[in-house]
Write a protein that holds these residues in place. Structure first.
Motif, PDB file in Angstrom:
ATOM      1  N   VAL A   1       0.832  -1.204   0.000  1.00 55.83           N
ATOM      2  CA  VAL A   1       0.000   0.000   0.000  1.00 55.83           C
ATOM      3  C   VAL A   1       0.868   1.257   0.000  1.00 55.83           C
ATOM      4  O   VAL A   1       0.568   2.236  -0.702  1.00 55.83           O
ATOM      5  CB  VAL A   1      -0.947  -0.002   1.212  1.00 55.83           C
ATOM      6  N   ALA A   2       1.961   1.234   0.770  1.00 53.93           N
ATOM      7  CA  ALA A   2       2.831   2.411   0.856  1.00 53.93           C
ATOM      8  C   ALA A   2       3.499   2.708  -0.486  1.00 53.93           C
ATOM      9  O   ALA A   2       3.556   3.866  -0.913  1.00 53.93           O
ATOM     10  CB  ALA A   2       3.887   2.197   1.939  1.00 53.93           C
ATOM     11  N   VAL A   3       4.002   1.671  -1.144  1.00 57.16           N
ATOM     12  CA  VAL A   3       4.671   1.871  -2.442  1.00 57.16           C
ATOM     13  C   VAL A   3       3.667   2.369  -3.473  1.00 57.16           C
ATOM     14  O   VAL A   3       3.927   3.333  -4.202  1.00 57.16           O
ATOM     15  CB  VAL A   3       5.348   0.573  -2.909  1.00 57.16           C
ATOM     16  N   TRP A   4       2.514   1.702  -3.546  1.00 57.15           N
ATOM     17  CA  TRP A   4       1.500   2.144  -4.509  1.00 57.15           C
ATOM     18  C   TRP A   4       1.084   3.583  -4.240  1.00 57.15           C
ATOM     19  O   TRP A   4       0.966   4.396  -5.157  1.00 57.15           O
ATOM     20  CB  TRP A   4       0.273   1.243  -4.454  1.00 57.15           C
ATOM     21  N   GLY A   5       0.843   3.923  -2.966  1.00 56.13           N
ATOM     22  CA  GLY A   5       0.409   5.271  -2.634  1.00 56.13           C
ATOM     23  C   GLY A   5       1.437   6.317  -3.035  1.00 56.13           C
ATOM     24  O   GLY A   5       1.089   7.358  -3.610  1.00 56.13           O
ATOM     25  N   ALA A   6       2.715   6.054  -2.750  1.00 54.16           N
ATOM     26  CA  ALA A   6       3.761   7.017  -3.098  1.00 54.16           C
ATOM     27  C   ALA A   6       3.872   7.187  -4.606  1.00 54.16           C
ATOM     28  O   ALA A   6       4.012   8.305  -5.115  1.00 54.16           O
ATOM     29  CB  ALA A   6       5.098   6.566  -2.512  1.00 54.16           C
ATOM     30  N   LEU A   7       3.805   6.082  -5.341  1.00 53.36           N
ATOM     31  CA  LEU A   7       3.911   6.164  -6.796  1.00 53.36           C
ATOM     32  C   LEU A   7       2.703   6.865  -7.402  1.00 53.36           C
ATOM     33  O   LEU A   7       2.834   7.671  -8.337  1.00 53.36           O
ATOM     34  CB  LEU A   7       4.055   4.761  -7.393  1.00 53.36           C
ATOM     35  N   ALA A   8       1.504   6.566  -6.883  1.00 51.46           N
ATOM     36  CA  ALA A   8       0.289   7.179  -7.419  1.00 51.46           C
ATOM     37  C   ALA A   8       0.264   8.680  -7.147  1.00 51.46           C
ATOM     38  O   ALA A   8      -0.105   9.476  -8.020  1.00 51.46           O
ATOM     39  CB  ALA A   8      -0.940   6.504  -6.827  1.00 51.46           C
ATOM     40  N   VAL A   9       0.664   9.086  -5.945  1.00 52.13           N
ATOM     41  CA  VAL A   9       0.705  10.516  -5.628  1.00 52.13           C
ATOM     42  C   VAL A   9       1.769  11.216  -6.472  1.00 52.13           C
ATOM     43  O   VAL A   9       1.557  12.328  -6.984  1.00 52.13           O
ATOM     44  CB  VAL A   9       0.967  10.730  -4.125  1.00 52.13           C
ATOM     45  N   GLY A  10       2.913  10.559  -6.632  1.00 52.71           N
ATOM     46  CA  GLY A  10       3.953  11.130  -7.489  1.00 52.71           C
ATOM     47  C   GLY A  10       3.467  11.326  -8.913  1.00 52.71           C
ATOM     48  O   GLY A  10       3.765  12.340  -9.553  1.00 52.71           O
ATOM     49  N   PHE A  11       2.686  10.374  -9.421  1.00 55.07           N
ATOM     50  CA  PHE A  11       2.150  10.472 -10.777  1.00 55.07           C
ATOM     51  C   PHE A  11       1.131  11.604 -10.878  1.00 55.07           C
ATOM     52  O   PHE A  11       1.068  12.324 -11.878  1.00 55.07           O
ATOM     53  CB  PHE A  11       1.516   9.139 -11.168  1.00 55.07           C
ATOM     54  N   ALA A  12       0.337  11.793  -9.840  1.00 49.31           N
ATOM     55  CA  ALA A  12      -0.634  12.892  -9.836  1.00 49.31           C
ATOM     56  C   ALA A  12       0.080  14.244  -9.834  1.00 49.31           C
ATOM     57  O   ALA A  12      -0.326  15.175 -10.549  1.00 49.31           O
ATOM     58  CB  ALA A  12      -1.564  12.776  -8.634  1.00 49.31           C
ATOM     59  N   PHE A  13       1.143  14.378  -9.051  1.00 44.82           N
ATOM     60  CA  PHE A  13       1.919  15.618  -9.071  1.00 44.82           C
ATOM     61  C   PHE A  13       2.599  15.818 -10.429  1.00 44.82           C
ATOM     62  O   PHE A  13       2.836  16.954 -10.857  1.00 44.82           O
ATOM     63  CB  PHE A  13       2.970  15.623  -7.956  1.00 44.82           C
ATOM     64  N   ASP A  14       2.920  14.704 -11.112  1.00 43.10           N
ATOM     65  CA  ASP A  14       3.498  14.797 -12.451  1.00 43.10           C
ATOM     66  C   ASP A  14       2.514  15.438 -13.421  1.00 43.10           C
ATOM     67  O   ASP A  14       2.906  16.128 -14.364  1.00 43.10           O
ATOM     68  CB  ASP A  14       3.892  13.396 -12.932  1.00 43.10           C
ATOM     69  N   SER A  15       1.232  15.209 -13.209  1.00 43.63           N
ATOM     70  CA  SER A  15       0.207  15.887 -14.006  1.00 43.63           C
ATOM     71  C   SER A  15       0.014  17.326 -13.550  1.00 43.63           C
ATOM     72  O   SER A  15      -0.263  18.214 -14.359  1.00 43.63           O
ATOM     73  CB  SER A  15      -1.125  15.129 -13.909  1.00 43.63           C
ATOM     74  N   ALA A  16       0.175  17.559 -12.257  1.00 39.95           N
ATOM     75  CA  ALA A  16      -0.089  18.888 -11.700  1.00 39.95           C
ATOM     76  C   ALA A  16       0.911  19.928 -12.174  1.00 39.95           C
ATOM     77  O   ALA A  16       0.550  21.107 -12.350  1.00 39.95           O
ATOM     78  CB  ALA A  16      -0.081  18.824 -10.168  1.00 39.95           C
ATOM     79  N   ASP A  17       2.168  19.540 -12.404  1.00 40.05           N
ATOM     80  CA  ASP A  17       3.166  20.559 -12.754  1.00 40.05           C
ATOM     81  C   ASP A  17       2.842  21.224 -14.091  1.00 40.05           C
ATOM     82  O   ASP A  17       2.914  22.448 -14.229  1.00 40.05           O
ATOM     83  CB  ASP A  17       4.592  19.999 -12.733  1.00 40.05           C
ATOM     84  N   GLY A  18       2.443  20.417 -15.078  1.00 46.52           N
ATOM     85  CA  GLY A  18       2.095  20.997 -16.360  1.00 46.52           C
ATOM     86  C   GLY A  18       0.830  21.840 -16.294  1.00 46.52           C
ATOM     87  O   GLY A  18       0.720  22.887 -16.948  1.00 46.52           O
ATOM     88  N   GLN A  19      -0.137  21.383 -15.498  1.00 45.57           N
ATOM     89  CA  GLN A  19      -1.370  22.161 -15.363  1.00 45.57           C
ATOM     90  C   GLN A  19      -1.112  23.502 -14.679  1.00 45.57           C
ATOM     91  O   GLN A  19      -1.673  24.533 -15.060  1.00 45.57           O
ATOM     92  CB  GLN A  19      -2.405  21.349 -14.579  1.00 45.57           C
TER      93      GLN A  19
END
Length: 254
Positions: free
Chosen positions: A96-114
C-alpha cells in the motif's frame, strides 16, 4: 546652485500592482478550461490522474509554488516509493505504501504541467526537468523490482531476474520513442479528431498509473511476479506496435 536637488522625472514608469491571487475554486475552474487534449490518453489518466492533478495544481497555486517545485515534489514521492521497494521486505503494508507514493507522485506529475498552463510560465527548461524526472522514475522503478526479486523473493529460477531488465528496456523505449516521435513528426494543421474511447480503454495496460497498481500485490510473491510478467508482456506487444506506427508516420512525413 550646487546644493539644488533635481526632482525625479515625471514620466518614470510606476510598477503596476500585482494581480490578486485567484481563490482555490476559481483556480480549479480555470484549470478545468486549460486541459490538454485527450487524444492518445487512457481512461485512467483522463478521468483519475488529471482530475487529481488539477486539485493538486490548484493547491500548489495557492501555496505559491512554481511548476518546477511541483515537479520536484513528484520526484520526491516517486523516489520514496522506489526506495522503499528496494530496501524493505515485501508485505501488504509495504504494498500500500509503495502504490500510494507512486500514485501521488504520478498525480503531481500531471499537476506541474497544469500549474504551468495556469501561470503561463511553461517553457523548455520546465519540460526538460519534467522529462528527466520521468526517465529517472521509470528506470529506477524496474531496477528496484530487480533488487527486491534478488534480495527478498524465493524465485523458482534465476531467469526471473531478467524480467525487470526486459521491462525496463521496453518502458524506456516507449517513453523515449514517444517523445522523439512527437518532436520529429510535423504538427497537424487540421483540428484534432475526437478522442477514441476504444483507444483510451486499449491504452489502460500501458498507462503508468494503472501499472502502479501491480505493487498492491507485493504481499504475495507469486501474485506480484505473475502480474508483473503480464504487464511486461503487454508492454512488449505495445512497444512493437508503437515503434512500427511511429516509424511509418515519420517516414511518410519526411
Amino acid at each position: 546652485m550646487g546644493g539644488h536637488m533635481t526632482s525625479a522625472p515625471t514620466d518614470q514608469a510606476i510598477p503596476a500592482p500585482a494581480a490578486p491571487r485567484l481563490g482555490y475554486g476559481e483556480a480549479l475552474r480555470r484549470l478545468a478550461g486549460a486541459q490538454k487534449g485527450a487524444k492518445g490518453v487512457s481512461l485512467y489518466s483522463r478521468y483519475v490522474n488529471r482530475p487529481v492533478g488539477r486539485l493538486l495544481a490548484a493547491g500548489a497555486y495557492r501555496a505559491r509554488m512554481t511548476p518546477n517545485q511541483v515537479t520536484l515534489v513528484s520526484g520526491a514521492f516517486s523516489g520514496a516509493g522506489i526506495a522503499a521497494l528496494a530496501v524493505a521486505a515485501p508485505s501488504w503494508g509495504l504494498a500500500v505504501a509503495v502504490w500510494g507514493a507512486l500514485a501521488v507522485g504520478f498525480a503531481f506529475d500531471s499537476a506541474d504541467g497544469q500549474l504551468a498552463r495556469l501561470l503561463g510560465t511553461g517553457g523548455p527548461a520546465g519540460e526538460w526537468l519534467d522529462h528527466v524526472v520521468d526517465c529517472a522514475k521509470i528506470t529506477a522503478l524496474h531496477a528496484a523490482v530487480l533488487i527486491t526479486f534478488y534480495r527478498h523473493f524465493a524465485l523458482p529460477g534465476d531467469g526471473w531476474l531478467l524480467l525487470p531488465l526486459g521491462f525496463q528496456l521496453a518502458a524506456v523505449m516507449i517513453f523515449f520513442g514517444g517523445l522523439l516521435a512527437d518532436k520529429l513528426k510535423p504538427k497537424s494543421k487540421a483540428g484534432d479528431a475526437a478522442p477514441s474511447r476504444l483507444r483510451a480503454v486499449a491504452l489502460l495496460p500501458v498507462d503508468y498509473g494503472v501499472f502502479c497498481a501491480v505493487f498492491l500485490l507485493l504481499g504475495s510473491q507469486d501474485a506480484f511476479r505473475y502480474a508483473y510478467l503480464a504487464f511486461f508482456a503487454v508492454h512488449a506487444v505495445f512497444l512493437a506496435a508503437f515503434l512500427t506506427k511511429w516509424f511509418r508516420e515519420i517516414r511518410l512525413a519526411s
